[in-house]
Design a protein around this motif. Sequence first.
Motif, PDB file in Angstrom:
ATOM      1  N   LEU A  67     -32.034  -6.753  38.295  1.00 11.63           N
ATOM      2  CA  LEU A  67     -33.250  -5.932  38.361  1.00 11.63           C
ATOM      3  C   LEU A  67     -33.046  -4.828  39.396  1.00 11.63           C
ATOM      4  N   PRO A  68     -32.317  -3.764  38.991  1.00 11.36           N
ATOM      5  CA  PRO A  68     -31.919  -2.755  39.974  1.00 11.36           C
ATOM      6  C   PRO A  68     -33.143  -2.072  40.597  1.00 11.36           C
ATOM      7  N   HIS A  69     -33.096  -1.949  41.905  1.00 17.27           N
ATOM      8  CA  HIS A  69     -34.174  -1.253  42.593  1.00 17.27           C
ATOM      9  C   HIS A  69     -33.541  -0.254  43.554  1.00 17.27           C
ATOM     10  N   LYS A  70     -33.795   1.012  43.310  1.00 15.42           N
ATOM     11  CA  LYS A  70     -33.211   2.072  44.139  1.00 15.42           C
ATOM     12  C   LYS A  70     -33.772   1.970  45.555  1.00 15.42           C
ATOM     13  N   PRO A  71     -32.883   2.009  46.598  1.00 16.63           N
ATOM     14  CA  PRO A  71     -33.405   2.009  47.974  1.00 16.63           C
ATOM     15  C   PRO A  71     -34.336   3.203  48.187  1.00 16.63           C
ATOM     16  N   ASP A  72     -35.415   3.000  48.928  1.00 19.05           N
ATOM     17  CA  ASP A  72     -36.444   4.036  49.033  1.00 19.05           C
ATOM     18  C   ASP A  72     -35.952   5.312  49.712  1.00 19.05           C
ATOM     19  N   LYS A  73     -35.008   5.149  50.671  1.00 21.36           N
ATOM     20  CA  LYS A  73     -34.571   6.353  51.394  1.00 21.36           C
ATOM     21  C   LYS A  73     -33.679   7.273  50.548  1.00 21.36           C
ATOM     22  N   GLU A  74     -33.195   6.777  49.403  1.00 18.03           N
ATOM     23  CA  GLU A  74     -32.317   7.593  48.566  1.00 18.03           C
ATOM     24  C   GLU A  74     -33.099   8.259  47.441  1.00 18.03           C
ATOM     25  N   GLY A  75     -32.710   9.505  47.117  1.00 18.97           N
ATOM     26  CA  GLY A  75     -33.393  10.229  46.043  1.00 18.97           C
ATOM     27  C   GLY A  75     -32.954   9.736  44.673  1.00 18.97           C
ATOM     28  N   LEU A  76     -33.794   9.982  43.687  1.00 19.02           N
ATOM     29  CA  LEU A  76     -33.499   9.551  42.321  1.00 19.02           C
ATOM     30  C   LEU A  76     -32.275  10.294  41.766  1.00 19.02           C
ATOM     31  N   LEU A  77     -32.166  11.588  42.102  1.00 18.43           N
ATOM     32  CA  LEU A  77     -31.040  12.368  41.580  1.00 18.43           C
ATOM     33  C   LEU A  77     -29.715  11.843  42.141  1.00 18.43           C
ATOM     34  N   SER A  78     -29.700  11.524  43.444  1.00 20.08           N
ATOM     35  CA  SER A  78     -28.479  10.961  44.040  1.00 20.08           C
ATOM     36  C   SER A  78     -28.128   9.640  43.369  1.00 20.08           C
ATOM     37  N   TYR A  79     -29.169   8.866  43.094  1.00 15.62           N
ATOM     38  CA  TYR A  79     -28.969   7.577  42.438  1.00 15.62           C
ATOM     39  C   TYR A  79     -28.208   7.756  41.119  1.00 15.62           C
ATOM     40  N   PHE A  80     -28.668   8.701  40.306  1.00 14.40           N
ATOM     41  CA  PHE A  80     -28.001   8.898  39.013  1.00 14.40           C
ATOM     42  C   PHE A  80     -26.658   9.598  39.160  1.00 14.40           C
TER      43      PHE A  80
ATOM     44  N   VAL B 256     -21.204   8.486  26.996  1.00 15.91           N
ATOM     45  CA  VAL B 256     -20.175   9.332  27.596  1.00 15.91           C
ATOM     46  C   VAL B 256     -20.611  10.800  27.556  1.00 15.91           C
ATOM     47  N   LEU B 257     -21.227  11.194  26.438  1.00 16.33           N
ATOM     48  CA  LEU B 257     -21.696  12.580  26.308  1.00 16.33           C
ATOM     49  C   LEU B 257     -22.816  12.869  27.307  1.00 16.33           C
ATOM     50  N   ILE B 258     -23.744  11.915  27.449  1.00 15.85           N
ATOM     51  CA  ILE B 258     -24.842  12.117  28.408  1.00 15.85           C
ATOM     52  C   ILE B 258     -24.284  12.242  29.825  1.00 15.85           C
ATOM     53  N   ALA B 259     -23.380  11.316  30.177  1.00 16.67           N
ATOM     54  CA  ALA B 259     -22.798  11.343  31.528  1.00 16.67           C
ATOM     55  C   ALA B 259     -22.070  12.659  31.768  1.00 16.67           C
ATOM     56  N   ALA B 260     -21.309  13.107  30.759  1.00 19.95           N
ATOM     57  CA  ALA B 260     -20.535  14.340  30.919  1.00 19.95           C
ATOM     58  C   ALA B 260     -21.446  15.546  31.094  1.00 19.95           C
ATOM     59  N   ALA B 261     -22.527  15.567  30.304  1.00 21.43           N
ATOM     60  CA  ALA B 261     -23.434  16.719  30.373  1.00 21.43           C
ATOM     61  C   ALA B 261     -24.206  16.726  31.685  1.00 21.43           C
ATOM     62  N   ALA B 262     -24.555  15.540  32.202  1.00 22.96           N
ATOM     63  CA  ALA B 262     -25.402  15.475  33.395  1.00 22.96           C
ATOM     64  C   ALA B 262     -24.603  15.608  34.689  1.00 22.96           C
ATOM     65  N   ALA B 263     -23.284  15.349  34.623  1.00 20.80           N
ATOM     66  CA  ALA B 263     -22.500  15.225  35.861  1.00 20.80           C
ATOM     67  C   ALA B 263     -22.563  16.472  36.737  1.00 20.80           C
ATOM     68  N   ILE B 264     -22.262  17.630  36.146  1.00 20.59           N
ATOM     69  CA  ILE B 264     -22.165  18.833  36.986  1.00 20.59           C
ATOM     70  C   ILE B 264     -23.538  19.309  37.475  1.00 20.59           C
ATOM     71  N   PRO B 265     -24.584  19.343  36.594  1.00 18.52           N
ATOM     72  CA  PRO B 265     -25.910  19.680  37.125  1.00 18.52           C
ATOM     73  C   PRO B 265     -26.335  18.764  38.271  1.00 18.52           C
ATOM     74  N   LEU B 266     -26.086  17.455  38.131  1.00 19.34           N
ATOM     75  CA  LEU B 266     -26.467  16.526  39.200  1.00 19.34           C
ATOM     76  C   LEU B 266     -25.658  16.784  40.463  1.00 19.34           C
ATOM     77  N   MET B 267     -24.384  17.136  40.266  1.00 21.64           N
ATOM     78  CA  MET B 267     -23.539  17.425  41.427  1.00 21.64           C
ATOM     79  C   MET B 267     -24.109  18.613  42.209  1.00 21.64           C
ATOM     80  N   LEU B 268     -24.525  19.639  41.474  1.00 24.39           N
ATOM     81  CA  LEU B 268     -25.052  20.832  42.137  1.00 24.39           C
ATOM     82  C   LEU B 268     -26.402  20.531  42.789  1.00 24.39           C
ATOM     83  N   LEU B 269     -27.265  19.812  42.061  1.00 20.57           N
ATOM     84  CA  LEU B 269     -28.612  19.541  42.574  1.00 20.57           C
ATOM     85  C   LEU B 269     -28.599  18.654  43.814  1.00 20.57           C
ATOM     86  N   THR B 270     -27.641  17.695  43.846  1.00 21.67           N
ATOM     87  CA  THR B 270     -27.641  16.752  44.980  1.00 21.67           C
ATOM     88  C   THR B 270     -26.637  17.181  46.048  1.00 21.67           C
TER      89      THR B 270
END
Lengths: 130, 409
Positions: free
Chosen positions: B171-184, B391-405
């Motif tokens: 039952l994964p629970h993201k630590p509160d001090k970390e942002g959702l974008l960093s999590y993903f 794999v396609l979702i991860a590939a598409a999201a990787a660089i935007p998430l890298m820039l945002l976080t």
Amino acid sequence: MAVARILDLHLHLMDRQVEDRDHRLVCKVDDLELEFDGLGRPYVIAILVGPRAVGPRLGGRLGRWFAAIAARLATPAELLVPRIDFAEVTDIGSAITIARRADELRVAPLEAWVDRHIIDRIPGSTHEGE
Amino acid sequence: MKRLLAVALGILTAIGGFVDIGDLVTNGLVGSRFGLSLAWATIVGVVGICLFAEMSGRVAAVTGRGTFDLVRERLGPRFGLANLIASFLVTVLTFTAEVGGIALSIELATSVNYLLWVPIAGLAVWLIIWRVKFSMLENVFGLLGLALVVFSIAVWKLNPSWTDLIHQIALPHKPDKEGLLSYFYYAIALFGAAMTPYEVFFFSSGGVEEHWSKQDISTSRINVFIGFPLGGLLSLSIAAGAALVLLPRNIQVDSLAGVGLPVAVAAGKLGLAVAILGFVAATFGAALETGLSCGYTISQYFGWQWGKYVRPRQAARFHLVVLLSVIIAVGGVLTTVNPITVTEYSVVFSAVALPLTYFPILVICNDPDYMQDKVNGRMSNLLGTIFLILVLIAAAAAIPLMLLTKAGQ
């Protein structure tokens, strides 16, 4: 070769690996040369090899560079694009097998150059493979 | 009996060879920041690499062709070349990270600055690729990599509440001090670390090097389906150790020493010594695999003779590519760029490059012209398609998430 089958040039020949009779890897089918008979039916007569064959298929600037560099490096004796006569082909499977040995074909001048000038000079370059 | 031994050896090397610098760093770092709340990403990645490796191993066994040979044939020279360039760059980046990892590991053991070890590590990697038998280099480093089991022992010695750990995973629970974008972002990093493309180049080309035939498919399956999940368990142990020791103390992993810290706490000096041996073996083994993969990809695209199963003189261009890749990797680390940073980028770009090889392999596995009676079954295709989407979702999201976080900061 007992069973006749229909081959699609693009699907079964183009870009397929070419092996010699000892299963050494020779090259890719970079392009094919066709000739037409009197009735206008096309025949595949040769496999064309190397950057000068594949360059135009790549298109764009990179493709032109590929072909131009290879043409520039070719010696006068290598004026024609390296080729393998299609009559040499003995099997078309997951690779295209030809009847001769790789080193007799002389379709890979770069391999020979790299071997002679770099790899052969490193100690241990002739030790047995597995 | 002999066959049983061979199978056991295969499984052991698959376990020991599973972890590389990307897994070490990413799992340690994620464990210290997110606990086990991202364990699911590693588990998904391990299932993915099992599927992917099984398919490419089967292709190699049936057709005798390496991955990039078929990539060009299926995608054509133009798209195949774009694919080659992207995959090669990611592999060289991973290779650079591994060479840096070897040097950092030896620094841990000797306290001599890692930069001094870099040329030595590069030379050793090249010499082994040049001279040592394929089966030997695969087995020795895989077996030594088993030293990383010390991470599992450390977790056990820390005497954690197992129900709590399983609860965190299930039952994964993201630590509160970390942002959702960093999590993903880190979910993708873990996914990329588990499913690095070079593993597939190496696995399929290794099958050709060892002259696999249809009879070897079952052995390769056992190696993959038992060895890789157990290797994934080592990855999870690294994360669990960090979650137990570092997270409560707010220590964030930013070095290889940080990755090893939980072992030092739980198992003392001797434990740490074993962990460092594991680091050296894991990074060295992966450096050999990535270095060879640099040569495999380019040679297979152009149809050159490649591999260690022939004399070096008979695969001159292949050995030249390997040699140049070693020089690039060594030069890259010697620019004094932080190898840990290189590693973090390499796993994310791995995730970006995954669809490039994943998709063609899935297509070829459905082609009876190549695969005869060994085409994918329904189950493989169902899972394969689900993973293609992932794999396609991860590939598409990787660089935007890298820039945002800002790369997970």
